[in-house]
Design a protein around this motif. Structure first.
Motif, PDB file in Angstrom:
ATOM      1  N   THR A 144      17.049  -4.483  11.764  1.00  0.00           N
ATOM      2  CA  THR A 144      15.869  -3.439  11.545  1.00  0.00           C
ATOM      3  C   THR A 144      16.006  -2.798  12.962  1.00  0.00           C
ATOM      4  OG1 THR A 144      14.268  -5.213  12.241  1.00  0.00           O
ATOM      5  CG2 THR A 144      14.533  -4.788   9.869  1.00  0.00           C
ATOM      6  N   MET A 145      15.266  -1.476  13.226  1.00  0.00           N
ATOM      7  CA  MET A 145      15.116  -0.799  14.437  1.00  0.00           C
ATOM      8  C   MET A 145      14.331  -1.655  15.535  1.00  0.00           C
ATOM      9  SD  MET A 145      13.705   2.990  14.862  1.00  0.00           S
ATOM     10  CE  MET A 145      13.264   3.478  12.912  1.00  0.00           C
ATOM     11  N   ASP A 146      13.264  -2.454  14.816  1.00  0.00           N
ATOM     12  CA  ASP A 146      12.615  -2.958  15.899  1.00  0.00           C
ATOM     13  C   ASP A 146      13.236  -4.041  16.641  1.00  0.00           C
ATOM     14  OD1 ASP A 146      10.359  -2.088  14.553  1.00  0.00           O
ATOM     15  OD2 ASP A 146       9.389  -3.819  13.673  1.00  0.00           O
ATOM     16  N   ILE A 177      11.985  -0.307  -6.601  1.00  0.00           N
ATOM     17  CA  ILE A 177      12.722   0.774  -5.710  1.00  0.00           C
ATOM     18  C   ILE A 177      12.931   0.189  -4.327  1.00  0.00           C
ATOM     19  CG2 ILE A 177      12.428   2.908  -4.717  1.00  0.00           C
ATOM     20  CD1 ILE A 177      10.508   3.806  -7.033  1.00  0.00           C
ATOM     21  N   PHE A 178      11.698  -0.656  -3.740  1.00  0.00           N
ATOM     22  CA  PHE A 178      11.948  -0.879  -2.233  1.00  0.00           C
ATOM     23  C   PHE A 178      13.193  -1.789  -2.093  1.00  0.00           C
ATOM     24  CE2 PHE A 178      10.552  -4.868   0.016  1.00  0.00           C
ATOM     25  CZ  PHE A 178      10.766  -4.405   1.462  1.00  0.00           C
ATOM     26  N   ARG A 179      13.141  -2.899  -3.060  1.00  0.00           N
ATOM     27  CA  ARG A 179      14.255  -3.927  -3.087  1.00  0.00           C
ATOM     28  C   ARG A 179      15.610  -3.465  -3.425  1.00  0.00           C
ATOM     29  NH1 ARG A 179      15.432  -6.598   0.174  1.00  0.00           N
ATOM     30  NH2 ARG A 179      13.456  -7.102   0.679  1.00  0.00           N
ATOM     31  N   ARG A 189      29.731   4.632   7.337  1.00  0.00           N
ATOM     32  CA  ARG A 189      29.796   5.681   5.975  1.00  0.00           C
ATOM     33  C   ARG A 189      28.248   5.422   5.467  1.00  0.00           C
ATOM     34  NH1 ARG A 189      33.820   1.946   2.206  1.00  0.00           N
ATOM     35  NH2 ARG A 189      35.794   2.813   2.921  1.00  0.00           N
ATOM     36  N   LEU A 190      27.938   6.960   5.138  1.00  0.00           N
ATOM     37  CA  LEU A 190      26.561   7.351   4.511  1.00  0.00           C
ATOM     38  C   LEU A 190      26.589   7.350   3.102  1.00  0.00           C
ATOM     39  CD1 LEU A 190      25.588   9.652   7.379  1.00  0.00           C
ATOM     40  CD2 LEU A 190      24.808   7.347   7.060  1.00  0.00           C
ATOM     41  N   LEU A 191      25.815   6.344   2.603  1.00  0.00           N
ATOM     42  CA  LEU A 191      25.918   6.466   1.027  1.00  0.00           C
ATOM     43  C   LEU A 191      25.053   7.849   0.423  1.00  0.00           C
ATOM     44  CD1 LEU A 191      24.480   3.101  -0.061  1.00  0.00           C
ATOM     45  CD2 LEU A 191      26.474   4.343  -1.044  1.00  0.00           C
ATOM     46  N   VAL A 238       1.241   7.208   7.548  1.00  0.00           N
ATOM     47  CA  VAL A 238       1.493   7.672   8.626  1.00  0.00           C
ATOM     48  C   VAL A 238       2.612   6.864   9.410  1.00  0.00           C
ATOM     49  CG1 VAL A 238       0.287   7.899  11.126  1.00  0.00           C
ATOM     50  CG2 VAL A 238      -0.872   8.258   8.999  1.00  0.00           C
ATOM     51  N   LEU A 239       2.624   5.588   9.086  1.00  0.00           N
ATOM     52  CA  LEU A 239       3.654   4.594   9.902  1.00  0.00           C
ATOM     53  C   LEU A 239       5.220   5.096   9.485  1.00  0.00           C
ATOM     54  CD1 LEU A 239       3.848   1.161  10.847  1.00  0.00           C
ATOM     55  CD2 LEU A 239       5.517   2.019   9.010  1.00  0.00           C
ATOM     56  N   LEU A 240       5.293   5.446   8.022  1.00  0.00           N
ATOM     57  CA  LEU A 240       6.422   5.685   7.303  1.00  0.00           C
ATOM     58  C   LEU A 240       6.847   7.117   7.674  1.00  0.00           C
ATOM     59  CD1 LEU A 240       6.137   3.841   3.839  1.00  0.00           C
ATOM     60  CD2 LEU A 240       7.267   2.954   5.946  1.00  0.00           C
TER      61      LEU A 240
HETATM   62  P1  NDP Z   1      16.190   1.932   6.938  1.00  0.00           P
HETATM   63  O1  NDP Z   1      16.270   0.291   6.199  1.00  0.00           O
HETATM   64  O2  NDP Z   1      15.993   2.820   5.862  1.00  0.00           O
HETATM   65  O3  NDP Z   1      17.315   2.034   8.000  1.00  0.00           O
HETATM   66  C1  NDP Z   1      17.800   3.252   8.419  1.00  0.00           C
HETATM   67  C2  NDP Z   1      19.070   3.179   9.126  1.00  0.00           C
HETATM   68  O4  NDP Z   1      19.777   2.968   7.730  1.00  0.00           O
HETATM   69  C3  NDP Z   1      19.468   4.232   9.584  1.00  0.00           C
HETATM   70  O5  NDP Z   1      19.073   4.165  10.949  1.00  0.00           O
HETATM   71  C4  NDP Z   1      21.203   4.174   9.551  1.00  0.00           C
HETATM   72  O6  NDP Z   1      21.513   3.324  10.395  1.00  0.00           O
HETATM   73  C5  NDP Z   1      21.230   3.573   8.063  1.00  0.00           C
HETATM   74  N1  NDP Z   1      21.099   4.765   7.111  1.00  0.00           N
HETATM   75  C6  NDP Z   1      20.576   5.725   6.846  1.00  0.00           C
HETATM   76  N2  NDP Z   1      20.905   6.445   5.806  1.00  0.00           N
HETATM   77  C7  NDP Z   1      21.778   5.651   5.100  1.00  0.00           C
HETATM   78  C8  NDP Z   1      22.697   6.046   4.134  1.00  0.00           C
HETATM   79  N3  NDP Z   1      22.732   6.920   3.353  1.00  0.00           N
HETATM   80  N4  NDP Z   1      23.712   5.152   3.690  1.00  0.00           N
HETATM   81  C9  NDP Z   1      24.054   4.047   4.427  1.00  0.00           C
HETATM   82  N5  NDP Z   1      23.233   3.808   5.896  1.00  0.00           N
HETATM   83  C10 NDP Z   1      22.314   4.733   6.039  1.00  0.00           C
HETATM   84  O7  NDP Z   1      14.772   1.799   7.868  1.00  0.00           O
HETATM   85  P2  NDP Z   1      13.861   0.857   8.558  1.00  0.00           P
HETATM   86  O8  NDP Z   1      14.472  -0.394   9.084  1.00  0.00           O
HETATM   87  O9  NDP Z   1      12.781   1.651   8.860  1.00  0.00           O
HETATM   88  O10 NDP Z   1      13.164   0.051   7.012  1.00  0.00           O
HETATM   89  C11 NDP Z   1      13.544  -0.944   6.536  1.00  0.00           C
HETATM   90  C12 NDP Z   1      12.576  -1.422   5.295  1.00  0.00           C
HETATM   91  O11 NDP Z   1      11.416  -1.997   6.055  1.00  0.00           O
HETATM   92  C13 NDP Z   1      11.910  -0.369   4.528  1.00  0.00           C
HETATM   93  O12 NDP Z   1      11.844  -0.660   3.244  1.00  0.00           O
HETATM   94  C14 NDP Z   1      10.350  -0.003   5.071  1.00  0.00           C
HETATM   95  O13 NDP Z   1       9.764   0.642   4.281  1.00  0.00           O
HETATM   96  C15 NDP Z   1      10.194  -1.476   5.478  1.00  0.00           C
HETATM   97  N6  NDP Z   1       9.285  -1.563   6.513  1.00  0.00           N
HETATM   98  C16 NDP Z   1       7.930  -2.073   6.530  1.00  0.00           C
HETATM   99  C17 NDP Z   1       6.802  -1.961   7.512  1.00  0.00           C
HETATM  100  C18 NDP Z   1       5.405  -2.754   7.199  1.00  0.00           C
HETATM  101  O14 NDP Z   1       5.018  -2.643   8.113  1.00  0.00           O
HETATM  102  N7  NDP Z   1       5.426  -3.124   5.894  1.00  0.00           N
HETATM  103  C19 NDP Z   1       7.341  -1.395   8.709  1.00  0.00           C
HETATM  104  C20 NDP Z   1       8.596  -0.749   8.810  1.00  0.00           C
HETATM  105  C21 NDP Z   1       9.633  -0.972   8.035  1.00  0.00           C
HETATM  106  P3  NDP Z   1      23.089   3.289  11.015  1.00  0.00           P
HETATM  107  O15 NDP Z   1      23.005   3.601  12.332  1.00  0.00           O
HETATM  108  O16 NDP Z   1      23.542   1.891  10.523  1.00  0.00           O
HETATM  109  O17 NDP Z   1      23.849   4.373  10.188  1.00  0.00           O
END
Ligand code: NDP
Length: 428
Positions: free
Chosen positions: A257-259, A313-315, A346-348, A391-393
Motif C-alpha cells: 500500500t501507499m502508506d 467489488i472491493f475484494r 502492466r496496467l489492467l 473525502v479520504l478516497l
Molecule cells: P490501489 O490498491 O488502487 O493501488 C493503486 C496503485 O495500483 C497505483 O498506484 C498503481 O501502482 C497500481 N495500479 C493503478 N491502476 C492499475 C491498473 N489498471 N492495473 C494494475 N495496477 C494498477 O490503492 P490504495 O492502496 O489507495 O487502496 C487499496 C485498498 O485499501 C482500496 O480498496 C481502498 O479502498 C482501501 N483503503 C481503505 C482505507 C480505510 O481507511 N478503510 C484507507 C485507504 C485505502 P503501480 O505503481 O504499482 O503501478
C-alpha cells in the motif's frame, strides 16, 4: 564522495508540498483533534447532537486522562508487542526500498494476535458477564486522550530518530520544514531492530481496538436493554469485524500500500492508526449503545445485500490486481487485456479495472454505507464515516493519479483514455 552528498543522493529533497504545506499540516492537526474529541462530546447519552450547553458542561466536568487509563493503554500496546514477538508468524519481504533492491522483512502474525485478543475478550464476557466491559466503555475519553498522547510521543520519536545514523527517508517527508516533516513523516521505515513501528501501527493497535470497542458498546447495549442486543448492533459488529478480519487474512497486502511503500511515518499516519481509526470508526456501535434501533427483516436484508455487493467489488478488484501483478499466468487473470508501459509494469484495462480506475474505492464506499445505515435516520452524526471516507478516497484518488501520471507519463494518459471513469462507472 562526502557523507552529506551520499546522504542527499540517498534521500533527495522534495519541495512539492502536499496537504497545502506547513499551514495545511497545522490546520489538519487542529481539525482532526477537534473532530475526534468533538464526536465524543457531541454524540453521547446527552443527545446526538448534544445540546451546546450540555456539551460545555460535559467538557468542564470531563476527566480527559487519568493514570489508570494511561497505564491500561500502555499495557494494551505492550501486550500487542509481546504478541508480535512471541506468536508464530511467517516473515515476508516488502517491496524494494532502494536502487540496490534492498527488501525489509516483516513478521505476519496479526491474525493470530486478533484471534487471541477476541478469545480473551469472549472468555471474560462469558465468565464475568457483559458488565465487565464497562472497564472499557466507561473509559472511552481517557483512553482516547492516552492514545493521543502516545501518538504524539511516537511521532516525535520517529522525527528525532530520523536524524540519527543513516536512515532511509520518505521522499515527501524531507522538505526541511520541521512542522511539515513531523506531520507527514521523515522516516520511511522506522524500526527498532526488526520491529517495524509503521507496519505494526498500521494494523494492530487501532484496528483491533476498534473491534474491542464495538464489542464493549454491544455489551453496554445488552446491559441497558436488560439482556438483548438489536439487529442493527449485530450488523454493525459483524460488518466491522469482517472488514478487520479480512485485513488480517490478507495482512501481507499492507506491504504494497501507499502508506507503507511511499509515505513517511509521522503524526498523520501515527494519529490515524492509533487514534482516528479506533475512536471514530466505531461511532455507529457507540451511537446504538445509547439509541438502540430495531431494523426488522426487510431493512436488515437490504443492508446485508449492500454490504455483500460492496465487499464483492472491493475484494474482487483488489485481489484481481494483486493476482495480475504477482501471478500473471493464473487462469483468473491471464486473459485480461492490459497496457504494457515503458517502465515495464502492466496496467489492467479489463475486468474490474476496465470499469473504472478505482473500483476498489467504490466497493469500499458502498460498505461504508452498509455500516452507517443500521443506525436508522434519527441522527446524521453517525453517518460521519460515509462523508469522511468519501473525502479520504477522493483525496487518495488525486494523490495516486498524480503519482501515476509522473511515473507512467504518456502511458498513463493512454490508460485514462481507455478507462474513462475515475471511481464510479458512468458517474464519476
Ligand atoms: P490501489 O490498491 O488502487 O493501488 C493503486 C496503485 O495500483 C497505483 O498506484 C498503481 O501502482 C497500481 N495500479 C493503478 N491502476 C492499475 C491498473 N489498471 N492495473 C494494475 N495496477 C494498477 O490503492 P490504495 O492502496 O489507495 O487502496 C487499496 C485498498 O485499501 C482500496 O480498496 C481502498 O479502498 C482501501 N483503503 C481503505 C482505507 C480505510 O481507511 N478503510 C484507507 C485507504 C485505502 P503501480 O505503481 O504499482 O503501478
Amino acid at each position: 564522495m562526502s557523507k552529506k552528498v551520499e546522504a542527499d543522493k540517498r534521500n533527495p529533497k522534495k519541495f512539492q508540498y502536499e496537504f497545502f504545506g506547513p499551514i495545511g499540516a497545522a490546520i489538519i492537526v487542529v481539525l482532526t483533534t477537534t473532530v475526534v474529541f468533538g464526536l465524543y462530546f457531541g454524540c453521547n447519552e446527552n443527545g446526538c447532537p448534544a445540546h451546546p450547553q450540555k456539551i460545555l458542561s460535559m467538557i468542564q466536568n470531563a476527566k480527559f486522562i487519568d493514570v489508570y487509563s494511561f497505564q491500561l493503554y500502555l499495557c494494551w500496546l505492550g501486550a500487542l508487542i509481546l504478541a508480535w514477538h512471541f506468536l508464530p508468524g511467517e516473515w515476508v519481504k516488502g517491496v524494494p526500498i532502494d536502487e540496490k533492491g534492498t527488501r525489509l522483512q516483516y513478521k505476519m502474525n496479526g491474525f493470530a494476535t486478533i484471534s487471541l485478543v477476541l478469545g480473551i475478550a469472549s472468555g471474560f464476557i462469558y465468565m464475568k458477564g457483559p458488565e465487565c466491559m464497562e472497564l472499557i466503555w466507561s473509559r472511552f475519553l481517557p483512553l482516547m486522550t492516552s492514545a493521543y498522547v502516545v501518538s504524539i510521543l511516537i511521532s516525535f520519536y520517529c522525527y528525532i530518530s530520523s536524524f540519527i545514523g543513516q536512515k532511509h527517508l520518505a521522499e515527501g517527508g524531507n522538505s526541511g520544514n520541521l512542522l511539515y516533516d513531523w506531520f507527514i513523516g521523515r522516516l520511511l521505515n522506522p524500526r527498532i531492530g526488526n520491529f517495524d513501528i509503521k507496519v505494526f501501527s498500521e494494523l494492530r493497535p487501532g484496528l483491533i481496538l476498534w473491534i474491542v470497542f464495538d464489542i464493549a458498546f454491544a455489551c453496554r447495549q445488552y446491559v441497558m436493554l436488560n439482556g438483548r442486543i438489536t439487529d442493527s448492533m449485530v450488523l454493525v459488529l459483524v460488518f466491522h469485524s469482517w472488514y478487520v478480519l479480512d485485513s488480517f487474512v490478507c495482512e501481507s497486502a499492507v506491504l504494497t500500500t501507499m502508506d507503507v511503500t511511499t509515505d513517511g511515518f509521522g503524526y498523520m499516519l501515527c494519529f490515524g492508526d492509533l487514534v482516528w481509526v479506533p475512536f471514530t470508526y466505531g461511532l455507529q456501535a457507540r451511537y446504538l449503545s445509547y439509541y438502540p434501533v430495531d431494523l426488522g427483516v426487510g431493512f436488515t436484508t437490504a443492508i446485508i445485500f449492500l454490504q455483500l455487493l460492496g465487499y464483492y467489488i472491493f475484494r474482487g478488484s483488489n485481489s484481481q490486481k494483486n493476482e495480475f501483478r504477482n501471478n500473471p499466468t493464473d487462469p483468473s487473470v491471464k486473459n485480461l487485456k492490459y497496457i504494457q508501459t515503458k517502465r515495464g509494469t502492466r496496467l489492467l484495462i479489463d475486468g474490474w479495472w476496465g470499469k473504472s480506475r478505482h473500483m476498489n474505492y467504490f466497493g469500499d464506499w458502498l460498505m461504508a454505507w452498509a455500516w452507517c445505515l443500521p443506525v436508522g435516520f434519527g441522527s446524521a452524526i453517525p453517518y460521519f464515516y460515509v462523508a469522511y471516507f468519501a473525502v479520504l478516497l477522493l483525496h487518495r484518488y488525486g494523490r495516486d493519479d498524480h503519482k501515476c501520471r509522473e511515473k507512467y507519463g504518456d502511458d498513463w494518459k493512454k490508460y485514462c483514455q481507455v478507462v474513462k471513469y475515475r471511481i464510479i462507472p458512468y458517474i464519476y
